[in-house]
Design a protein around this motif. Structure first.
Motif, PDB file in Angstrom:
ATOM      1  N   THR A  76      10.195   6.111  -2.382  1.00  0.00           N
ATOM      2  CA  THR A  76       9.475   5.693  -3.584  1.00  0.00           C
ATOM      3  C   THR A  76       9.047   6.921  -4.377  1.00  0.00           C
ATOM      4  OG1 THR A  76       8.686   3.680  -2.502  1.00  0.00           O
ATOM      5  CG2 THR A  76       7.491   4.398  -4.468  1.00  0.00           C
ATOM      6  N   ASP A  77       9.393   6.932  -5.649  1.00  0.00           N
ATOM      7  CA  ASP A  77       9.050   8.043  -6.530  1.00  0.00           C
ATOM      8  C   ASP A  77       7.734   7.790  -7.255  1.00  0.00           C
ATOM      9  OD1 ASP A  77      11.392   9.542  -5.992  1.00  0.00           O
ATOM     10  OD2 ASP A  77      12.530   8.341  -7.439  1.00  0.00           O
ATOM     11  N   PHE A  78       7.111   8.863  -7.657  1.00  0.00           N
ATOM     12  CA  PHE A  78       5.915   8.800  -8.486  1.00  0.00           C
ATOM     13  C   PHE A  78       6.308   8.278  -9.860  1.00  0.00           C
ATOM     14  CE2 PHE A  78       2.821  11.383 -11.177  1.00  0.00           C
ATOM     15  CZ  PHE A  78       1.763  10.502 -10.995  1.00  0.00           C
ATOM     16  N   ALA A  79       5.558   7.305 -10.379  1.00  0.00           N
ATOM     17  CA  ALA A  79       5.889   6.674 -11.651  1.00  0.00           C
ATOM     18  C   ALA A  79       5.505   7.528 -12.853  1.00  0.00           C
ATOM     19  CB  ALA A  79       5.214   5.302 -11.745  1.00  0.00           C
ATOM     20  N   GLY A  80       4.570   8.454 -12.675  1.00  0.00           N
ATOM     21  CA  GLY A  80       4.150   9.284 -13.800  1.00  0.00           C
ATOM     22  C   GLY A  80       3.400   8.458 -14.840  1.00  0.00           C
ATOM     23  N   GLY A  81       3.573   8.799 -16.098  1.00  0.00           N
ATOM     24  CA  GLY A  81       2.923   8.059 -17.185  1.00  0.00           C
ATOM     25  C   GLY A  81       1.410   8.064 -17.039  1.00  0.00           C
ATOM     26  N   ARG A  82       0.817   6.901 -17.186  1.00  0.00           N
ATOM     27  CA  ARG A  82      -0.643   6.787 -17.088  1.00  0.00           C
ATOM     28  C   ARG A  82      -1.161   7.219 -15.715  1.00  0.00           C
ATOM     29  NH1 ARG A  82       1.033   1.436 -15.987  1.00  0.00           N
ATOM     30  NH2 ARG A  82      -0.173   0.443 -14.326  1.00  0.00           N
ATOM     31  N   HIS A  83      -0.324   7.127 -14.701  1.00  0.00           N
ATOM     32  CA  HIS A  83      -0.723   7.520 -13.352  1.00  0.00           C
ATOM     33  C   HIS A  83      -0.851   9.036 -13.228  1.00  0.00           C
ATOM     34  CE1 HIS A  83      -0.158   3.376 -12.351  1.00  0.00           C
ATOM     35  NE2 HIS A  83       1.105   3.427 -12.713  1.00  0.00           N
ATOM     36  N   ASP A  84      -0.054   9.768 -13.998  1.00  0.00           N
ATOM     37  CA  ASP A  84      -0.133  11.223 -13.985  1.00  0.00           C
ATOM     38  C   ASP A  84      -1.530  11.683 -14.408  1.00  0.00           C
ATOM     39  OD1 ASP A  84       1.087  13.796 -13.603  1.00  0.00           O
ATOM     40  OD2 ASP A  84       1.094  14.003 -15.783  1.00  0.00           O
TER      41      ASP A  84
ATOM     42  N   SER B  91       0.833  -1.212   0.000  1.00  0.00           N
ATOM     43  CA  SER B  91       0.000   0.000   0.000  1.00  0.00           C
ATOM     44  C   SER B  91       0.863   1.255   0.000  1.00  0.00           C
ATOM     45  CB  SER B  91      -0.988  -0.003   1.173  1.00  0.00           C
ATOM     46  OG  SER B  91      -0.338  -0.059   2.415  1.00  0.00           O
ATOM     47  N   VAL B  92       1.999   1.225   0.670  1.00  0.00           N
ATOM     48  CA  VAL B  92       2.915   2.365   0.693  1.00  0.00           C
ATOM     49  C   VAL B  92       3.479   2.627  -0.702  1.00  0.00           C
ATOM     50  CG1 VAL B  92       5.237   3.029   1.464  1.00  0.00           C
ATOM     51  CG2 VAL B  92       3.541   2.306   3.128  1.00  0.00           C
ATOM     52  N   ILE B  93       3.977   1.589  -1.346  1.00  0.00           N
ATOM     53  CA  ILE B  93       4.556   1.742  -2.686  1.00  0.00           C
ATOM     54  C   ILE B  93       3.499   2.238  -3.665  1.00  0.00           C
ATOM     55  CG2 ILE B  93       5.547   0.478  -4.639  1.00  0.00           C
ATOM     56  CD1 ILE B  93       6.973  -1.301  -2.453  1.00  0.00           C
ATOM     57  N   ASN B  94       2.323   1.640  -3.634  1.00  0.00           N
ATOM     58  CA  ASN B  94       1.239   2.048  -4.532  1.00  0.00           C
ATOM     59  C   ASN B  94       0.854   3.501  -4.307  1.00  0.00           C
ATOM     60  OD1 ASN B  94      -1.856   2.377  -5.030  1.00  0.00           O
ATOM     61  ND2 ASN B  94      -1.177   0.736  -6.386  1.00  0.00           N
ATOM     62  N   SER B  95       0.787   3.916  -3.047  1.00  0.00           N
ATOM     63  CA  SER B  95       0.358   5.283  -2.740  1.00  0.00           C
ATOM     64  C   SER B  95       1.299   6.321  -3.337  1.00  0.00           C
ATOM     65  CB  SER B  95       0.231   5.494  -1.230  1.00  0.00           C
ATOM     66  OG  SER B  95       1.489   5.678  -0.613  1.00  0.00           O
ATOM     67  N   ARG B  96       2.571   5.993  -3.426  1.00  0.00           N
ATOM     68  CA  ARG B  96       3.550   6.927  -3.997  1.00  0.00           C
ATOM     69  C   ARG B  96       3.675   6.746  -5.512  1.00  0.00           C
ATOM     70  NH1 ARG B  96       5.225  11.247  -2.349  1.00  0.00           N
ATOM     71  NH2 ARG B  96       7.416  10.917  -2.684  1.00  0.00           N
ATOM     72  N   GLU B  97       3.867   5.500  -5.985  1.00  0.00           N
ATOM     73  CA  GLU B  97       4.070   5.255  -7.413  1.00  0.00           C
ATOM     74  C   GLU B  97       2.845   5.625  -8.246  1.00  0.00           C
ATOM     75  OE1 GLU B  97       5.238   1.211  -8.177  1.00  0.00           O
ATOM     76  OE2 GLU B  97       7.344   1.632  -7.717  1.00  0.00           O
ATOM     77  N   HIS B  98       1.674   5.256  -7.785  1.00  0.00           N
ATOM     78  CA  HIS B  98       0.460   5.417  -8.580  1.00  0.00           C
ATOM     79  C   HIS B  98      -0.320   6.683  -8.243  1.00  0.00           C
ATOM     80  CE1 HIS B  98       0.071   0.925  -9.819  1.00  0.00           C
ATOM     81  NE2 HIS B  98       1.341   1.284  -9.676  1.00  0.00           N
ATOM     82  N   ASN B  99      -0.321   7.092  -6.969  1.00  0.00           N
ATOM     83  CA  ASN B  99      -1.179   8.191  -6.531  1.00  0.00           C
ATOM     84  C   ASN B  99      -0.426   9.450  -6.132  1.00  0.00           C
ATOM     85  OD1 ASN B  99      -2.607   5.458  -5.002  1.00  0.00           O
ATOM     86  ND2 ASN B  99      -3.643   6.493  -6.695  1.00  0.00           N
ATOM     87  N   ASN B 100       0.900   9.389  -6.131  1.00  0.00           N
ATOM     88  CA  ASN B 100       1.729  10.532  -5.741  1.00  0.00           C
ATOM     89  C   ASN B 100       1.259  11.123  -4.412  1.00  0.00           C
ATOM     90  OD1 ASN B 100       3.910  12.221  -6.038  1.00  0.00           O
ATOM     91  ND2 ASN B 100       2.902  13.607  -7.463  1.00  0.00           N
ATOM     92  N   ALA B 101       1.025  10.247  -3.440  1.00  0.00           N
ATOM     93  CA  ALA B 101       0.564  10.664  -2.114  1.00  0.00           C
ATOM     94  C   ALA B 101       1.541  11.651  -1.504  1.00  0.00           C
ATOM     95  CB  ALA B 101       0.396   9.461  -1.198  1.00  0.00           C
ATOM     96  N   THR B 102       0.987  12.653  -0.830  1.00  0.00           N
ATOM     97  CA  THR B 102       1.822  13.679  -0.206  1.00  0.00           C
ATOM     98  C   THR B 102       1.876  13.549   1.312  1.00  0.00           C
ATOM     99  OG1 THR B 102      -0.053  15.212  -0.220  1.00  0.00           O
ATOM    100  CG2 THR B 102       1.485  15.324  -2.086  1.00  0.00           C
ATOM    101  N   VAL B 103       0.942  12.780   1.894  1.00  0.00           N
ATOM    102  CA  VAL B 103       0.967  12.525   3.329  1.00  0.00           C
ATOM    103  C   VAL B 103       0.672  11.048   3.564  1.00  0.00           C
ATOM    104  CG1 VAL B 103       0.060  13.118   5.612  1.00  0.00           C
ATOM    105  CG2 VAL B 103       0.149  14.869   3.829  1.00  0.00           C
ATOM    106  N   LEU B 104       1.471  10.438   4.414  1.00  0.00           N
ATOM    107  CA  LEU B 104       1.290   9.061   4.839  1.00  0.00           C
ATOM    108  C   LEU B 104       0.569   9.064   6.181  1.00  0.00           C
ATOM    109  CD1 LEU B 104       1.941   5.975   4.755  1.00  0.00           C
ATOM    110  CD2 LEU B 104       4.133   6.555   5.847  1.00  0.00           C
ATOM    111  N   SER B 105      -0.518   8.307   6.281  1.00  0.00           N
ATOM    112  CA  SER B 105      -1.251   8.189   7.541  1.00  0.00           C
ATOM    113  C   SER B 105      -1.211   6.733   7.989  1.00  0.00           C
ATOM    114  CB  SER B 105      -2.706   8.645   7.348  1.00  0.00           C
ATOM    115  OG  SER B 105      -3.406   8.619   8.570  1.00  0.00           O
ATOM    116  N   ILE B 106      -0.710   6.520   9.207  1.00  0.00           N
ATOM    117  CA  ILE B 106      -0.599   5.154   9.732  1.00  0.00           C
ATOM    118  C   ILE B 106      -1.174   5.068  11.139  1.00  0.00           C
ATOM    119  CG2 ILE B 106       1.355   4.501   8.282  1.00  0.00           C
ATOM    120  CD1 ILE B 106       3.217   5.018  10.636  1.00  0.00           C
ATOM    121  N   GLY B 107      -1.426   3.839  11.561  1.00  0.00           N
ATOM    122  CA  GLY B 107      -2.018   3.585  12.864  1.00  0.00           C
ATOM    123  C   GLY B 107      -1.001   3.196  13.914  1.00  0.00           C
ATOM    124  N   GLY B 108      -0.817   4.059  14.881  1.00  0.00           N
ATOM    125  CA  GLY B 108       0.158   3.829  15.936  1.00  0.00           C
ATOM    126  C   GLY B 108      -0.220   2.727  16.906  1.00  0.00           C
TER     127      GLY B 108
END
Length: 156
Positions: free
Chosen positions: A127-135, A92-109
């Protein structure tokens, strides 16, 4: 280098304190928006400060930790310009950055341990944003957001 706006409620306080040390070890600067102790606070107040910083400063990303991560994720996604991702594992972390270019990570302590949290944070930050079709898709998310800026619920 990116800077990290970090915050927590009482349910994420201990994990936040540990992650602050870890961020320093990784070479990141951070700005801590609280909470400052284990006493009960309202997560929307802290999540707003983290999200507002990310929305108004291009050199910041954010990390928010509450009990489960969901409540803060809801708050973050009300802030124009923020894409908050509630994550619980590496996929979910990788997807949030690669596909969605997430700017804030929210996790459960209260449901993610320190070891996993460190892995999630490191992976999310690296993890970088993949761009392309995700952009195209992220652009659509932001266009939908813009349709609602300045509208009250009564107008809908």
């Amino acid at each position: 280098m990116k800077k990290v706006a970090i915050g927590s409620d009482h349910g994420g306080y201990e994990l936040k304190e540990s992650l602050k040390t870890y961020l320093t070890e990784l070479g990141y600067e951070y700005l801590d928006f609280g909470c400052k102790a284990k006493e009960s606070v309202d997560y929307p107040d802290i999540a707003f400060l983290v999200g507002e910083t990310v929305a108004t400063h291009d050199d910041y990303v954010g990390i928010m930790i509450d009990g489960v991560g969901v409540g803060s994720g809801m708050v973050l996604n009300k802030i124009p310009g923020v894409r908050g991702a509630v994550c619980w594992d590496l996929s979910s972390v990788i997807n949030s950055r690669e596909h969605n270019n997430a700017t804030v990570l929210s996790i459960g302590g209260q449901f993610i341990g320190e070891g996993l949290a460190k892995q999630l944070v490191k992976t999310w930050l690296e993890t970088d944003f993949a761009g392309g079709r995700h952009d195209r898709r992220v652009t659509k998310i932001m266009e939908i957001e813009s349709r609602f800026i300045g509208r009250s619920k009564e107008v809908l």
